[in-house]
Design a protein around this motif. Sequence first.
Motif, PDB file in Angstrom:
ATOM      1  N   GLY A  41       0.775  -1.230   0.000  1.00  0.00           N
ATOM      2  CA  GLY A  41       0.000   0.000   0.000  1.00  0.00           C
ATOM      3  C   GLY A  41       0.808   1.282   0.000  1.00  0.00           C
ATOM      4  O   GLY A  41       0.243   2.366  -0.077  1.00  0.00           O
ATOM      5  N   GLY A  42       2.120   1.149   0.116  1.00  0.00           N
ATOM      6  CA  GLY A  42       2.937   2.352   0.076  1.00  0.00           C
ATOM      7  C   GLY A  42       2.956   2.958  -1.308  1.00  0.00           C
ATOM      8  O   GLY A  42       2.458   2.377  -2.274  1.00  0.00           O
ATOM      9  N   GLY A  43       3.527   4.146  -1.404  1.00  0.00           N
ATOM     10  CA  GLY A  43       3.617   4.817  -2.687  1.00  0.00           C
ATOM     11  C   GLY A  43       3.949   6.275  -2.519  1.00  0.00           C
ATOM     12  O   GLY A  43       4.350   6.709  -1.430  1.00  0.00           O
ATOM     13  N   SER A  44       3.785   7.014  -3.584  1.00  0.00           N
ATOM     14  CA  SER A  44       4.050   8.444  -3.582  1.00  0.00           C
ATOM     15  C   SER A  44       2.736   9.208  -3.596  1.00  0.00           C
ATOM     16  O   SER A  44       1.815   8.857  -4.350  1.00  0.00           O
ATOM     17  N   VAL A  45       2.678  10.248  -2.780  1.00  0.00           N
ATOM     18  CA  VAL A  45       1.453  11.034  -2.667  1.00  0.00           C
ATOM     19  C   VAL A  45       1.832  12.476  -2.392  1.00  0.00           C
ATOM     20  O   VAL A  45       2.921  12.749  -1.848  1.00  0.00           O
ATOM     21  N   GLN A  46       0.965  13.370  -2.746  1.00  0.00           N
ATOM     22  CA  GLN A  46       1.217  14.778  -2.477  1.00  0.00           C
ATOM     23  C   GLN A  46       0.823  15.135  -1.054  1.00  0.00           C
ATOM     24  O   GLN A  46      -0.005  14.461  -0.427  1.00  0.00           O
ATOM     25  N   THR A  47       1.408  16.204  -0.573  1.00  0.00           N
ATOM     26  CA  THR A  47       1.076  16.715   0.757  1.00  0.00           C
ATOM     27  C   THR A  47      -0.434  16.906   0.875  1.00  0.00           C
ATOM     28  O   THR A  47      -1.077  17.439  -0.034  1.00  0.00           O
ATOM     29  N   GLY A  48      -0.963  16.418   1.997  1.00  0.00           N
ATOM     30  CA  GLY A  48      -2.403  16.499   2.223  1.00  0.00           C
ATOM     31  C   GLY A  48      -3.169  15.291   1.733  1.00  0.00           C
ATOM     32  O   GLY A  48      -4.368  15.159   2.017  1.00  0.00           O
ATOM     33  N   GLY A  49      -2.512  14.416   1.021  1.00  0.00           N
ATOM     34  CA  GLY A  49      -3.157  13.245   0.483  1.00  0.00           C
ATOM     35  C   GLY A  49      -3.294  12.124   1.495  1.00  0.00           C
ATOM     36  O   GLY A  49      -2.939  12.280   2.669  1.00  0.00           O
ATOM     37  N   SER A  50      -3.792  10.979   1.032  1.00  0.00           N
ATOM     38  CA  SER A  50      -4.038   9.833   1.898  1.00  0.00           C
ATOM     39  C   SER A  50      -3.479   8.559   1.282  1.00  0.00           C
ATOM     40  O   SER A  50      -3.379   8.440   0.058  1.00  0.00           O
ATOM     41  N   LEU A  51      -3.130   7.637   2.151  1.00  0.00           N
ATOM     42  CA  LEU A  51      -2.724   6.287   1.755  1.00  0.00           C
ATOM     43  C   LEU A  51      -3.235   5.325   2.810  1.00  0.00           C
ATOM     44  O   LEU A  51      -3.380   5.705   3.986  1.00  0.00           O
ATOM     45  N   ARG A  52      -3.470   4.088   2.407  1.00  0.00           N
ATOM     46  CA  ARG A  52      -3.799   3.046   3.373  1.00  0.00           C
ATOM     47  C   ARG A  52      -2.806   1.906   3.215  1.00  0.00           C
ATOM     48  O   ARG A  52      -2.716   1.295   2.151  1.00  0.00           O
ATOM     49  N   LEU A  53      -2.094   1.653   4.284  1.00  0.00           N
ATOM     50  CA  LEU A  53      -1.157   0.544   4.306  1.00  0.00           C
ATOM     51  C   LEU A  53      -1.854  -0.710   4.829  1.00  0.00           C
ATOM     52  O   LEU A  53      -2.730  -0.631   5.686  1.00  0.00           O
ATOM     53  N   SER A  54      -1.435  -1.843   4.312  1.00  0.00           N
ATOM     54  CA  SER A  54      -1.949  -3.122   4.771  1.00  0.00           C
ATOM     55  C   SER A  54      -0.788  -4.015   5.175  1.00  0.00           C
ATOM     56  O   SER A  54       0.319  -3.896   4.629  1.00  0.00           O
ATOM     57  N   CYS A  55      -1.061  -4.903   6.109  1.00  0.00           N
ATOM     58  CA  CYS A  55      -0.061  -5.877   6.545  1.00  0.00           C
ATOM     59  C   CYS A  55      -0.755  -7.214   6.689  1.00  0.00           C
ATOM     60  O   CYS A  55      -1.586  -7.389   7.583  1.00  0.00           O
ATOM     61  N   ALA A  56      -0.440  -8.134   5.803  1.00  0.00           N
ATOM     62  CA  ALA A  56      -1.014  -9.467   5.851  1.00  0.00           C
ATOM     63  C   ALA A  56      -0.144 -10.354   6.730  1.00  0.00           C
ATOM     64  O   ALA A  56       1.063 -10.467   6.503  1.00  0.00           O
TER      65      ALA A  56
END
Length: 126
Positions: free
Chosen positions: A8-23
Amino acid sequence: QVHLVESGGGSVQTGGSLRLSCAASGYTSSRNRMGWFRQAPGKEREGVAAIADDGRTTYADSVKGRFTISKDNAKNTLYLQMNALKSEDSAMYYCAARSAYIYYAPTLRADGYDYWGQGTQVTVSS
């Protein structure tokens, strides 16, 4: 042996959102403490958020109100919802777990975990 795989990682702009997952796999107990840590280049690894098997959570002050840790026990998956991302959130993010037969409160101390994933990179840019 507990095995953890982040995504779920990646590049995003300031103020953006990401969701990380861990299986997670290989648990022999349902009493599992899990957490998210991060490490930026040249900095020490720091605890970001943690959750106990009863759902109690704890967060680093720097992410309170912006990040939310959760888990889906049926899927053996841990999540980290990250909102309002800042450049200082850029780091490699690691999932960690302790599997035991007694209750462990959530902790942001790295020595409170026995198993670690390989990490997923988060980059926040303006």
